[in-house]
Write a protein that holds these residues in place. Structure first.
Motif, PDB file in Angstrom:
ATOM      1  N   GLU A   5      -8.237   8.735  32.839  1.00  0.00           N
ATOM      2  CA  GLU A   5      -7.743   7.459  32.335  1.00  0.00           C
ATOM      3  C   GLU A   5      -7.257   7.594  30.893  1.00  0.00           C
ATOM      4  N   LEU A   6      -5.979   7.299  30.675  1.00  0.00           N
ATOM      5  CA  LEU A   6      -5.440   7.273  29.306  1.00  0.00           C
ATOM      6  C   LEU A   6      -5.224   5.810  28.950  1.00  0.00           C
ATOM      7  N   ASP A   7      -5.672   5.428  27.770  1.00  0.00           N
ATOM      8  CA  ASP A   7      -5.547   4.026  27.385  1.00  0.00           C
ATOM      9  C   ASP A   7      -4.937   3.915  25.991  1.00  0.00           C
ATOM     10  N   GLY A   8      -3.714   3.392  25.931  1.00  0.00           N
ATOM     11  CA  GLY A   8      -3.042   3.149  24.647  1.00  0.00           C
ATOM     12  C   GLY A   8      -2.886   4.391  23.788  1.00  0.00           C
ATOM     13  N   VAL A   9      -2.538   5.522  24.420  1.00  0.00           N
ATOM     14  CA  VAL A   9      -2.492   6.794  23.692  1.00  0.00           C
ATOM     15  C   VAL A   9      -1.161   6.958  22.935  1.00  0.00           C
ATOM     16  N   THR A  10      -1.280   7.320  21.661  1.00  0.00           N
ATOM     17  CA  THR A  10      -0.098   7.541  20.809  1.00  0.00           C
ATOM     18  C   THR A  10      -0.254   8.850  20.063  1.00  0.00           C
ATOM     19  N   LEU A  11       0.836   9.627  20.018  1.00  0.00           N
ATOM     20  CA  LEU A  11       0.816  10.866  19.217  1.00  0.00           C
ATOM     21  C   LEU A  11       2.144  10.996  18.491  1.00  0.00           C
ATOM     22  N   LYS A  12       2.070  11.300  17.198  1.00  0.00           N
ATOM     23  CA  LYS A  12       3.291  11.465  16.394  1.00  0.00           C
ATOM     24  C   LYS A  12       3.352  12.873  15.837  1.00  0.00           C
ATOM     25  N   PHE A  13       4.565  13.415  15.767  1.00  0.00           N
ATOM     26  CA  PHE A  13       4.808  14.660  15.038  1.00  0.00           C
ATOM     27  C   PHE A  13       5.678  14.273  13.857  1.00  0.00           C
ATOM     28  N   GLY A  14       5.109  14.150  12.674  1.00  0.00           N
ATOM     29  CA  GLY A  14       5.879  13.679  11.525  1.00  0.00           C
ATOM     30  C   GLY A  14       6.465  12.317  11.854  1.00  0.00           C
ATOM     31  N   GLY A  15       7.809  12.206  11.779  1.00  0.00           N
ATOM     32  CA  GLY A  15       8.459  10.918  12.055  1.00  0.00           C
ATOM     33  C   GLY A  15       8.715  10.676  13.537  1.00  0.00           C
ATOM     34  N   VAL A  16       8.437  11.663  14.394  1.00  0.00           N
ATOM     35  CA  VAL A  16       8.750  11.520  15.825  1.00  0.00           C
ATOM     36  C   VAL A  16       7.516  11.018  16.585  1.00  0.00           C
ATOM     37  N   THR A  17       7.685   9.872  17.278  1.00  0.00           N
ATOM     38  CA  THR A  17       6.594   9.393  18.130  1.00  0.00           C
ATOM     39  C   THR A  17       6.779  10.035  19.498  1.00  0.00           C
ATOM     40  N   ALA A  18       6.020  11.097  19.765  1.00  0.00           N
ATOM     41  CA  ALA A  18       6.194  11.866  21.010  1.00  0.00           C
ATOM     42  C   ALA A  18       5.637  11.101  22.198  1.00  0.00           C
ATOM     43  N   VAL A  19       4.521  10.396  21.988  1.00  0.00           N
ATOM     44  CA  VAL A  19       3.932   9.561  23.042  1.00  0.00           C
ATOM     45  C   VAL A  19       3.553   8.230  22.404  1.00  0.00           C
ATOM     46  N   ASN A  20       3.999   7.134  23.063  1.00  0.00           N
ATOM     47  CA  ASN A  20       3.893   5.833  22.428  1.00  0.00           C
ATOM     48  C   ASN A  20       3.088   4.846  23.273  1.00  0.00           C
ATOM     49  N   VAL A  45       1.660  14.934  26.643  1.00  0.00           N
ATOM     50  CA  VAL A  45       0.559  14.278  27.373  1.00  0.00           C
ATOM     51  C   VAL A  45      -0.399  15.350  27.903  1.00  0.00           C
ATOM     52  N   PHE A  46       0.160  16.410  28.523  1.00  0.00           N
ATOM     53  CA  PHE A  46      -0.682  17.510  29.026  1.00  0.00           C
ATOM     54  C   PHE A  46      -1.488  18.130  27.885  1.00  0.00           C
ATOM     55  N   ASN A  47      -0.824  18.327  26.763  1.00  0.00           N
ATOM     56  CA  ASN A  47      -1.502  18.991  25.641  1.00  0.00           C
ATOM     57  C   ASN A  47      -2.581  18.110  25.015  1.00  0.00           C
ATOM     58  N   MET A  48      -2.465  16.811  25.183  1.00  0.00           N
ATOM     59  CA  MET A  48      -3.550  15.935  24.708  1.00  0.00           C
ATOM     60  C   MET A  48      -4.733  15.980  25.679  1.00  0.00           C
ATOM     61  N   PRO A  55      -4.662  12.593  19.925  1.00  0.00           N
ATOM     62  CA  PRO A  55      -3.840  11.395  19.695  1.00  0.00           C
ATOM     63  C   PRO A  55      -4.257  10.674  18.416  1.00  0.00           C
ATOM     64  N   VAL A  56      -3.298   9.989  17.795  1.00  0.00           N
ATOM     65  CA  VAL A  56      -3.658   9.216  16.595  1.00  0.00           C
ATOM     66  C   VAL A  56      -4.303   7.888  16.988  1.00  0.00           C
ATOM     67  N   ARG A  57      -3.976   7.426  18.205  1.00  0.00           N
ATOM     68  CA  ARG A  57      -4.583   6.186  18.715  1.00  0.00           C
ATOM     69  C   ARG A  57      -4.850   6.324  20.201  1.00  0.00           C
ATOM     70  N   GLY A  58      -5.799   5.554  20.700  1.00  0.00           N
ATOM     71  CA  GLY A  58      -6.038   5.483  22.137  1.00  0.00           C
ATOM     72  C   GLY A  58      -7.186   6.366  22.593  1.00  0.00           C
ATOM     73  N   SER A  59      -7.475   6.277  23.883  1.00  0.00           N
ATOM     74  CA  SER A  59      -8.593   7.053  24.423  1.00  0.00           C
ATOM     75  C   SER A  59      -8.179   7.783  25.702  1.00  0.00           C
ATOM     76  N   LEU A 173      -6.524  19.373  38.496  1.00  0.00           N
ATOM     77  CA  LEU A 173      -5.614  20.489  38.234  1.00  0.00           C
ATOM     78  C   LEU A 173      -4.351  19.935  37.573  1.00  0.00           C
ATOM     79  N   LEU A 174      -4.013  20.468  36.397  1.00  0.00           N
ATOM     80  CA  LEU A 174      -2.793  20.068  35.703  1.00  0.00           C
ATOM     81  C   LEU A 174      -1.739  21.140  35.951  1.00  0.00           C
ATOM     82  N   LEU A 175      -0.652  20.775  36.590  1.00  0.00           N
ATOM     83  CA  LEU A 175       0.405  21.747  36.899  1.00  0.00           C
ATOM     84  C   LEU A 175       1.627  21.436  36.039  1.00  0.00           C
TER      85      LEU A 175
END
Ligand SMILES: Nc1ncnc2c1ncn2[C@@H]1O[C@H](COP(=O)(O)OP(=O)(O)OP(=O)(O)O)[C@@H](O)[C@H]1O
Length: 266
Positions: A5-20, A45-48, A55-59, A173-175
């Motif tokens: 379960e991913l809930d409200g997950v956000t990840l940024k690389f500098g100015g780029v929001t890769a997952v919002n 997402v896989f790497n998180m 992630p900077v936010r979410g669970s 399994l993550l493919l």
């Protein structure tokens, strides 16, 4: 029942929001695909989930357990295995040796035990061998078991990587792009392997895949991403015909794949 379960997950690389602000849930026993154009955020997402990134936010929860409390090297112990877009195997080792490395998480003996209690260690070793031989049989790798990875064709390496992940006896399994670089026949085989992994082994599968033909045949549900955000979620047919998905694919190389997949869907 939801396994991941991913809930409200956000990840940024500098100015780029890769997952919002991504929320998604993978049920136990299903095959679920993440699709989307290049740069949509699928690998992130896989790497998180693998805990390479935080992630900077979410669970992120796996079987109720907060994955963010765990480090990358603990993820396999929780029952999550993955393959990589660029196959990651030991080139100068045999198929069997690569698979035995995959069993590492199941080793119970400590170094002193290995030195002083040879009998028990031999029993443990037999158990690992047995588990690995089962996977070799399951994926029809018998003819390659004692061959060096370095001399194997790409399509076989891909199956060996899958075998190494299965040897850890995961629940999830993550493919990562299981069909990339495979011929039409090899992709067809991959489809049957994934079906069998779910049906015979009872393993839940989350995959990233560009080949919509494979996705539509093997997946129960699909989530389409673009610019890190969810565009659509549903059955493969629902997602492929979703207007926002069609628009996101326009102008990308994936358009033709989508069109082909729709054409070949049965
Ligand atoms: N390590 C990184 N450093 C900086 N930016 C990154 C990094 N990894 C990914 N990105 C950026 O994050 C966004 C999402 O990338 P990601 O690789 O997750 O997309 P993707 O959907 O997996 O793409 P592809 O299908 O090409 O593999 C892109 O804009 C990408 O350039």
């Amino acid at each position: 029942m939801s396994l991941l379960e991913l809930d409200g997950v956000t990840l940024k690389f500098g100015g780029v929001t890769a997952v919002n602000n991504l929320s998604m849930s993978v049920n136990e026993g299903e095959v679920f695909a993440l699709v989307g154009p290049n740069g949509a955020g699928k690998s992130t997402v896989f790497n998180m989930i693998s805990r390479f990134y935080r992630p900077v936010r979410g669970s992120i929860r796996f079987d109720g357990e907060d994955l963010l409390n765990h480090r990358a090297h603990e993820i396999a112990n929780l029952g999550i295995a993955r393959t990589f877009q660029n196959i990651e195997l030991f080139e100068r080792a045999t198929v069997l040796q690569n698979l035995l490395v995959g069993r590492h998480r199941h080793r119970r003996s400590t170094l002193p035990e290995q030195l002083f209690f040879a009998g028990r260690i031999r029993a443990e070793e037999r158990e690992h061998r047995h588990a690995v031989e089962e996977v070799i049989d399951f994926l029809d790798l018998q003819v390659y078991r004692d061959k060096m990875i370095a001399g194997l064709p790409y399509g076989v390496r891909k199956v060996v990587e899958l075998a190494r992940a299965l040897a850890t006896k995961p629940r999830l399994l993550l493919l990562d792009e299981p069909a990339s670089g495979l011929s039409v026949e090899e992709t067809q085989d991959m489809r049957w392997w994934i079906d069998d992994i779910r049906r015979q082994m009872g393993i839940t599968v989350l995959m990233v895949e560009h080949d919509m033909g494979l996705v539509s045949k093997v997946c129960d549900r699909v989530l389409a991403l673009a610019d890190g955000a969810k565009l659509a979620e549903g059955t493969p047919a629902e997602v492929q015909s979703h207007p926002a998905v069609i628009e996101a694919y326009l102008g990308t190389s994936a358009v033709s794949k989508t069109a082909n997949a729709q054409g070949e869907r049965v």
